[in-house]
Design an enzyme around this catalytic site. Structure first.
Site, mmCIF file in Angstrom:
data_model
loop_
_atom_site.group_PDB
_atom_site.id
_atom_site.type_symbol
_atom_site.label_atom_id
_atom_site.label_comp_id
_atom_site.label_asym_id
_atom_site.label_seq_id
_atom_site.Cartn_x
_atom_site.Cartn_y
_atom_site.Cartn_z
ATOM 1 N NE ARG A 139 28.970 22.638 41.357
ATOM 2 C CZ ARG A 139 29.521 23.943 41.388
ATOM 3 N NH1 ARG A 139 29.646 24.836 42.314
ATOM 4 N NH2 ARG A 139 29.998 24.233 39.995
ATOM 5 C CD GLN B 280 29.014 18.775 31.295
ATOM 6 O OE1 GLN B 280 29.598 17.945 30.920
ATOM 7 N NE2 GLN B 280 29.074 19.698 32.385
ATOM 8 C CB SER C 18 21.647 20.313 32.884
ATOM 9 O OG SER C 18 21.936 19.754 34.065
ATOM 10 N N GLY D 4 34.447 18.224 33.342
ATOM 11 C CA GLY D 4 33.762 17.801 32.498
ATOM 12 C C GLY D 4 33.010 18.404 31.263
ATOM 13 C CE LYS E 139 31.572 24.482 36.204
ATOM 14 N NZ LYS E 139 31.870 22.959 36.011
ATOM 15 C CG ASN F 26 22.094 15.632 35.418
ATOM 16 O OD1 ASN F 26 21.782 16.129 36.455
ATOM 17 N ND2 ASN F 26 22.566 16.083 34.427
ATOM 18 C CE LYS G 153 25.333 16.881 37.261
ATOM 19 N NZ LYS G 153 25.177 18.057 36.263
ATOM 20 C CG ASP H 63 26.458 22.636 38.646
ATOM 21 O OD1 ASP H 63 26.329 21.417 38.715
ATOM 22 O OD2 ASP H 63 27.035 23.176 37.597
ATOM 23 N NE ARG I 250 27.499 27.279 28.089
ATOM 24 C CZ ARG I 250 27.682 26.321 29.007
ATOM 25 N NH1 ARG I 250 28.616 26.214 29.793
ATOM 26 N NH2 ARG I 250 27.059 25.100 28.920
HETATM 27 O O1 LIG Z 1 27.484 22.972 30.354
HETATM 28 C C1 LIG Z 1 28.015 23.257 31.470
HETATM 29 O O2 LIG Z 1 28.810 24.148 31.584
HETATM 30 C C2 LIG Z 1 27.654 22.460 32.644
HETATM 31 C C3 LIG Z 1 26.549 21.842 32.534
HETATM 32 C C4 LIG Z 1 26.051 21.121 33.753
HETATM 33 O O3 LIG Z 1 26.325 19.799 33.654
HETATM 34 P P1 LIG Z 1 25.130 18.613 33.233
HETATM 35 O O4 LIG Z 1 24.311 18.970 31.730
HETATM 36 O O5 LIG Z 1 25.906 17.370 32.980
HETATM 37 O O6 LIG Z 1 23.983 18.496 34.115
HETATM 38 C C5 LIG Z 1 26.659 21.522 35.081
HETATM 39 O O7 LIG Z 1 26.368 20.524 36.047
HETATM 40 C C6 LIG Z 1 28.095 21.676 34.816
HETATM 41 O O8 LIG Z 1 28.703 22.169 36.198
HETATM 42 C C7 LIG Z 1 28.147 22.755 33.750
HETATM 43 C C1 LIG Z 2 29.419 19.191 37.593
HETATM 44 C C2 LIG Z 2 30.144 20.109 37.651
HETATM 45 O O1 LIG Z 2 31.131 20.290 36.649
HETATM 46 P P1 LIG Z 2 31.556 19.613 35.242
HETATM 47 O O2 LIG Z 2 30.482 18.638 34.629
HETATM 48 O O3 LIG Z 2 32.019 20.537 34.333
HETATM 49 O O4 LIG Z 2 33.009 18.851 35.704
HETATM 50 C C3 LIG Z 2 30.237 21.161 38.584
HETATM 51 O O5 LIG Z 2 30.785 22.220 38.521
HETATM 52 O O6 LIG Z 2 29.339 21.137 39.701
#
Ligand SMILES: O=C(O)C1=C[C@@H](OP(=O)(O)O)[C@@H](O)[C@H](O)C1
Ligand SMILES: C=C(OP(=O)(O)O)C(=O)O
Length: 430
Positions: free
Chosen positions: A384, A166, A192, A91, A21, A332, A336, A309, A26
């Site tokens: 999840r 993010q 993260s 997200g 994913k 954190n 989610k 994740d 990216r």
């Molecule tokens: O940058 C990304 O693609 C992601 C960053 C993570 O989030 P956080 O940085 O909010 O933990 C992860 O949990 C999410 O599924 C994808």
């Molecule tokens: C938190 C997740 O995704 P996102 O933050 O991109 O919604 C995930 O894939 O578990």
């Protein structure tokens, strides 16, 4: 649609992991930010990857697709002037595109998941975009959000990393396209952190220069750069596969998953190390993980922030371990798709697991004899949670009914097909 998960003592079979994913998001983004034609092989197919496909197309990228690849003609630093974008429940897609929207006169991100993404905070990114001269209208830091950009400046930008990585990734993707050089300073903590490694890896593949401090707490990004058009191949996905590996660990199993690179920058590859620490018999060689579960697991202590994740899947495995497990540094997870501590533990408790929550920890008192089950689980719109509760259901005494399990398609639409191919007793019901 609901899923009924029935007790399943054995799992057996093999398949190739779904595509990542995070890397799909990216690669599609850097392809859109290039002015040429890029090719992405083996992209993920899920609601989140559909969301970024749809949004970059709305912003002016031209996508053509066949079975194995997507070809993207990017828009570079000139996205099309579009009024509205709908990221669904994704997200990362939202945060990355909020930064891209800074290159547009005015874009509104609509709120189509008020009970999931609609509740998640974006204040730290909004604050950072403000420093670039971008005006952001928002609903107390949440969707709907309108970005009025146009000509963002670079310079010194501070951003908190205490809630999500993010926001920082979003700024890293945007700043090379600005006229000025930028310096990004991360305030507080950086959660993260490993995910930033994925962002930098992809940017480097796209020909972008970023000078990152070793601890990822400060970055120098030269401006006036251009994303190169390239060919990319998406690797297998550890977070989704973690749930299947956990399922194999809690049953008597002979399960093989291919396409899981040992040296991936996905922190969730730690599922393999954690299961090993739990004394689950497994091997990981040449991109193939082979679990020969005997149903016996030992408790574990793990810094969950290294594999954000995969924590829910690890917790599901720990439910059946001998002893008490502790997953720490996981606050954190509360920000989610749902509150993955309070909401997830409430569902685990209903299923019969013995768990305790702290502000930033999950404690699991393992019950190797199994859990009672026989209840209906609220999925909280969270793929999840759905995947992890399924793992628990396989070893419950009575079936678990997981409500609205179709939300699994956010990242892993074929999850139940994959489990069924291993012999899991799972069934979709209206
Ligand atoms: O940058 C990304 O693609 C992601 C960053 C993570 O989030 P956080 O940085 O909010 O933990 C992860 O949990 C999410 O599924 C994808
Ligand atoms: C938190 C997740 O995704 P996102 O933050 O991109 O919604 C995930 O894939 O578990």
């Amino acid at each position: 649609m609901d899923v009924i998960v029935r007790p399943t003592p054995t799992l057996q079979g093999e398949f190739g992991a779904l595509s990542s994913k995070n890397y799909t998001t990216r690669y599609l983004l850097v392809a859109a930010l290039s002015e040429g034609v890029s090719t992405i092989y083996h992209p993920a197919h899920s609601e989140d990857s559909d969301a970024i496909r749809r949004c970059i197309a709305d912003l002016g990228a031209v996508l053509t697709e066949d079975e194995e690849k997507i070809v993207v003609q990017g828009f570079g630093r000139h996205p099309r002037d579009v009024k509205e974008l709908n990221v669904g429940n994704a997200g990362a897609v939202l945060r990355f595109l909020m930064a891209v929207a800074a290159l547009s006169p005015e874009v509104t991100f609509v709120n189509t998941y008020p009970d999931s993404l609609g509740k998640r905070p974006h204040d730290d990114l909004i604050q950072a975009l403000g420093q670039l001269g971008v005006e952001v209208e928002h609903n107390n830091g949440r969707l709907p959000i309108t970005i009025r950009g146009g000509k963002p400046q670079g310079g010194r930008i501070t951003v908190s990393g205490a809630v999500s990585s993010q926001y920082l990734s979003a700024l890293l993707f945007l700043t090379p396209l600005l006229d000025e050089d930028s310096e990004i300073i991360v305030l507080d903590d950086l959660k993260s952190k490993v995910v930033i490694g994925q962002t930098l890896e992809v940017m480097e593949q796209a020909g972008i220069t970023v000078h990152a401090a070793d601890d990822y707490m400060s970055f120098k990004v030269p401006g006036r750069q251009a994303y190169a058009a390239k060919s990319y191949t998406v690797q297998g996905d550890y977070p989704g596969s973690a749930a299947v590996l956990a399922a194999a660990a809690v049953t008597k199993s002979d399960v093989t998953i291919h396409r899981l690179a040992e040296h991936s920058k996905q922190g969730e590859r730690a599922i393999v190390d954690v299961l090993r620490m739990m004394e689950v018999p497994l091997t990981h060689e040449n991109g193939t993980v082979h679990v020969q579960g005997n149903g016996i697991l030992k408790a574990v202590e793990f810094d969950g922030d290294a594999a954000t994740d995969a924590v829910l899947a690890m917790v599901a495995a720990a439910v059946f371990a001998e002893g008490t497990s502790r997953f720490y540094n996981v606050e954190n997870l509360r920000y989610k798709e749902c509150d993955r501590i309070t909401d997830y533990l409430a569902e685990l408790t209903r299923a019969g697991a013995k768990v305790e929550e702290r502000r930033d920890e999950i404690i699991v008192h393992g019950t190797p004899e199994g859990v009672e089950g026989g209840v209906t689980i609220n999925a909280h719109y969270d793929h999840r949670v759905i995947m992890a509760l399924t793992v628990v259901g396989l070893r419950a005494r009575q079936p678990l009914r997981i409500k609205d399990a179709h939300h699994v398609a956010k990242s892993y639409p074929q999850y139940f097909d994959h489990l069924r191919s291993l012999g899991a007793n799972v069934e979709w019901v209206e």
